[in-house]
Structure formats: C-alpha cells, structure tokens
Design an enzyme around this catalytic site. Structure first.
Site: not given
Ligand code: NAD
Length: 497
Positions: A159, A183, A236, A292, A397
């Site tokens: 997000f 997605k 995450s 991140c 985090e």
């Molecule tokens: P998230 O893991 O909650 O969601 C990411 C994606 O996974 C979304 O599209 C979501 O629909 C899907 N998802 C969520 N839970 C799921 C599950 N249990 N099973 C299957 N799919 C699932 O992450 P978020 O809150 O959208 O984003 C924030 C996180 O992303 C933070 O931890 C941040 O550090 C990380 N991030 C990392 C980078 C990087 O390059 N390392 C860059 C941006 C964000």
C-alpha cells in the site's frame, strides 16, 4: 492555505483489466477505498477471486507467443509511448496518489517520477538483454548465450508506494518479452488503475499487461497457478517470507520478495549538524514513516554529552514544526497514516515505548492539523530517546512517524547494532570523514547504504537490494537484475560441417 484541485469527483467502481478490456470481477464483494485525510470513500475495489485470476493468466498466456516474437526494438517503442503518456498524466497520477494514500503532493510527485524512471531504463532493452559469445571454444566450434523470455509473470504490491512498486517490475518484464499480471494493494488501487489506462491508450496488444484487484484469494491463486512462471512481491516480512517465498517456491516459481525493514540512521560526532537534522525530517517522517527505506533507529555515536544534548534539542525543535495536513495543500510536509487502524497500531508502539522505559521527547499523539480535517488517521511525529536495543520499539517495524534514539560510544558498536538486526534493508551514516564512511560501507550488512543520504533509494538502473529478513529470493528488482529475473539463459554451442 491553497488546496490543489482533486482530479476525482465521484466514487469510482474499479474493474479488472484483462485481455485489453475493463471487466467486472466475478465476485460480488468489494472494499471501500477511503481518502485518509478526508475519511471519505473515493472508490470501491472488487475482491476478485481465483476465477478472475485464471482469466488474466489465460489472456497473458495466449498473448505470450506473439509478444515474444515482437522484436526488442518494437517492444521498447511501446515503452517510449508509455513514458510520453505518463508524462502527460504526471500531475493527475500524483494527485490521485495523494487522495488514495494520504502522502503529500511532493512525495507523490517523487513517487510518480521514480516509476517513470524504470520505464525509461527498460526502453534500453535491446542493449540490456544482449547475451555474449566466444568463437572457437574448440576448433571450428562457437558458443553463445542468449536471453529468452519465460512466459507469464505477476507482481503483488504493497500500500505504501501503490503506483511505483509495480513499475519496479512490469517495464522489464514486458520489455524482455514476457506477459504480465499486477495485483495492486486493495487499500489504494486507484493510481495503478491510471497506469493501466495509460497502457490501454498506447495500444499494447491485448493480454500483454493485465490487472486483477483483490486480496488473499488472488494471491493464493497466483502462487499456485501452473502457468505463472515467477512472482515479484513487495510487502511485509511475515507475508513475503511465510506465504510468498515458501508457497511460490514450492510451486516451482521464481520468487523475489522485498520485505519489511528496521533501518538505522547513524550520526558520527563529526556529522554536519544542520544538514543531518534536515535529512532526519525526510528519512524518518517522509511518507509519514511508511517507507521501507525510512530511518527508524537514530544512533548517536560518541561520549560528548553536551553535543548530544544540543543535537537533540535542535532535532526536536525542527521536527515539532513539521506541518501536518492534507497532502493536496502544497504547504503541508506530512500527511495522515493510510488509515485509522495503522494509526492505532503506531499509537500502540508509542505506549509500549513508554512502558518499557524509553523517554518520550516529542509526543506525536498531540498534534495540530492545518485545515479542518477529521483527525482519524492523522498522527504527529514522535521522538523517543534512552532507547535500548532490546526494547520493542527498537526491534519491530513500526511503519509510522516514530524515531527511536540510542547512544553508543564507537562506530564499531553502531555497525554491530545494524548487523545484529534481523532486517537488512538500509543503513545510513552521517559523517565528514571518508575513513569512517569507507569503514561503514565495508562492514555494514545492509542492502542499501546511504552516506550522508537519508533515504538510500537505488535509482532504476541499480538493483533494489535488501538482506536477511528484508529480502527473500536470489535476484533483486530493477536494472540488470530485473533483466536476469525475467529471462532464461540459453547457451548454444555450434559447429558447421
Ligand atoms: P502486506 O504484506 O500487508 O501486503 C502486501 C501485499 O500482500 C498486498 O497486495 C496484500 O493484498 C497481500 N497480502 C497481505 N496479507 C496477505 C496474506 N496473509 N496472504 C496473501 N497475501 C497477502 O504489506 P503492506 O502493509 O501493504 O506494505 C507495507 C510493508 O511493505 C512494510 O513491511 C514495508 O517495509 C514493506 N515494503 C518493502 C519494500 C522493499 O522494497 N523492501 C518496499 C515497500 C514496502
């Protein structure tokens, strides 16, 4: 206070984009997309299902043979058209980013620009994708390596940079001759819809790029689908490591999972104070800490109490002046968190920090918002000092505007803190010494290193690195790594009689 015009005037019912058409999802459930500054619904996004995903895979699979035979130069020309289209829509996309996510307009313009840069780099695919050869590996026998596309790839986006993240992958995937499915995050899928409108307008052949909205059901279908060859994930650590990497690999897919972070921002005693403090503003509080690459733990090196007290006073004084409000007001420096649930989570960490004995120098729960907006998702910046490495706020985090300050005597101790952290996304050092900087970059185990740079974000022509719990996979995103991820290396050895 001048608030820029909102480009969206009505609540949109979002659709999937499959085989060059905007199509309704098979599912009849949807989720509201809420502007976090106004707490108003701006769109409804379908909770698509495995059937929708399969339609997209079939379209992408059907488009692949022809797209693979489209020359790299011709594929690159589509990307030039996309780049021009994105420039035309630059401001609209950026303002939609503010509405759906809450970030400030400047942060959103920065995100739009970074996404476009990946399109620009991928236009160079005729050179980037070249293999290599050697004649006479034995008498009269030549050998060469060529890179070939693989098939259908997909990405699952977070997000916090909902528009840019899919562009870390999609341009390279299609430039190398693969077909693609995105997605988006259902929390803020509007700017991604804009990207797909642009892809539609440049006349890309149907099926080359597809978008399926949704949550876990679509993710699970992506990971299991036999016709998807590889998945790029950003999100995450628990999801990236335990769901995407494990299940995706178990189904034989190439996986790159960029995950969570806890980044250290280290200040040496010889740091240039004013610039260092200005950098902490963007590093810790830019994007409301939902980045991140954000600074999370600030480590002050040295035993000089007077320097420490002066630095902390100037820091607190600067941070408390950050203007909080609706990101479409150009004077605002920090927007709300993405939603009230995320605010509650961050407030929980502030309470935990106090319980565990850290000292709250600036309490983000007390804040003022510029303009008359509901306070549901807003939160001010917080600064804790007297933080120790075993405290929860130092380890987990938080993903919000909270700075945890620690003290150590030497740079070696600071580097140890970074290297002992389970995450390894980014680490920053502020210093005037080339010797310390060299030691830091050499000894620090983190993927993205900043020397007097607060957000160590790699440009599109470098890999977006990350280590330990911040990355699962082998090949990173962006640049040459992306070309490797999206291609198979075929080695030909030939002799003619
Ligand atoms: P998230 O893991 O909650 O969601 C990411 C994606 O996974 C979304 O599209 C979501 O629909 C899907 N998802 C969520 N839970 C799921 C599950 N249990 N099973 C299957 N799919 C699932 O992450 P978020 O809150 O959208 O984003 C924030 C996180 O992303 C933070 O931890 C941040 O550090 C990380 N991030 C990392 C980078 C990087 O390059 N390392 C860059 C941006 C964000």
């Amino acid at each position: 206070m001048v608030v820029l015009e909102e480009p969206l005037k009505e609540v949109l019912n979002l659709k999937n984009y499959i085989n060059g058409e905007w199509v309704e999802s098979n599912s009849d459930t949807s989720v509201d997309v809420v502007n976090p500054a106004l707490m108003k619904t701006i769109a409804k996004v379908p909770r698509s299902n495995a059937e929708d995903l399969d339609l997209a895979v079939q379209a992408a699979k059907k488009a692949f043979p022809r797209w693979r035979r489209t020359t790299p130069l011709a594929r690159s020309r589509y990307l030039f058209r996309l780049k021009n289209k994105l420039e035309e829509k630059f401001e609209e996309i950026s303002r939609i980013g503010v509405m759906e996510h809450g970030k400030t307009i400047d942060e959103s313009r920065g995100e739009t620009r970074r996404g476009i840069e990946n399109v620009e780099v991928a236009t160079g695919i005729p050179s980037l994708m070249m293999g290599y050869n050697l004649e006479d590996i034995a008498r009269g026998i030549d050998e060469y390596m060529i890179r070939t596309p693989i098939g259908v790839f997909a990405c699952i986006a977070p997000f916090n940079f909902p528009w840019m993240v899919p562009l870390w992958f999609l341009p390279y995937a299609i430039a190398t001759g693969n077909t693609y499915i995105v997605k988006p995050s259902s929390e803020d899928p509007l700017s991604q819809t804009q990207l797909f409108e642009c892809l539609d307008e440049i006349g890309l052949p149907p099926g080359v790029c597809n978008m399926v909205h949704g949550g876990r059901e679509v993710v699970s279908a992506i990971l299991k689908h036999p016709d998807i060859k590889g998945v790029s994930f950003v999100g995450s650590t628990p999801v990236g490591r335990d769901v995407i990497y494990k299940e995706g690999a178990a189904h034989g897919k190439r996986i790159q999972a960029q995950c969570g972070a806890k980044n250290y921002f280290i200040v040496a005693p010889d740091a240039v104070v004013d610039q260092t403090i200005m950098s902490t503003m963007t590093s810790f509080f830019g994007n409301t800490g939902q980045r991140c690459l954000s600074g999370a733990n600030l480590v002050m090196v040295g035993e000089d109490d007077e320097f420490y007290d002066r630095f902390m006073e100037q820091l607190t004084d600067t941070i408390k002046r950050i203007r909080i409000g609706y990101g479409l007001d150009e004077s605002v420096q920090m927007g709300p968190l993405r939603d009230p649930g995320k605010k509650k989570r961050v407030v929980g960490y502030i309470e935990k920090g106090m319980e565990e004995g850290a000292r709250l120098l600036l309490d983000g729960r007390k804040f003022e918002v510029v303009g008359d907006y509901p306070h549901d998702s807003f939160l001010g910046p917080s600064i804790f000092d007297k933080v120790t490495p075993e405290m929860t706020i130092a380890k987990e985090e938080i993903f919000g505007p909270v700075m945890s300050v620690m003290r150590v005597n030497t740079l070696e101790e600071a580097i140890k803190l970074v290297n002992d952290c389970p995450f390894g996304n980014a680490a920053m050092l502020y210093t005037s010494s080339g010797k310390l900087a060299r030691q830091f970059q050499y000894e620090t185990e983190a993927g993205n290193i900043g020397i007097n740079i607060g957000i160590a974000a790699p440009m599109a022509f470098f890999p977006f690195s990350g280590m330990r719990d911040s990355f699962y996979g082998d090949i990173h995103g962006q640049g040459r790594d992306a070309v490797q991820f999206f291609t198979e290396q075929k080695v030909v050895i030939e002799r003619w009689f």
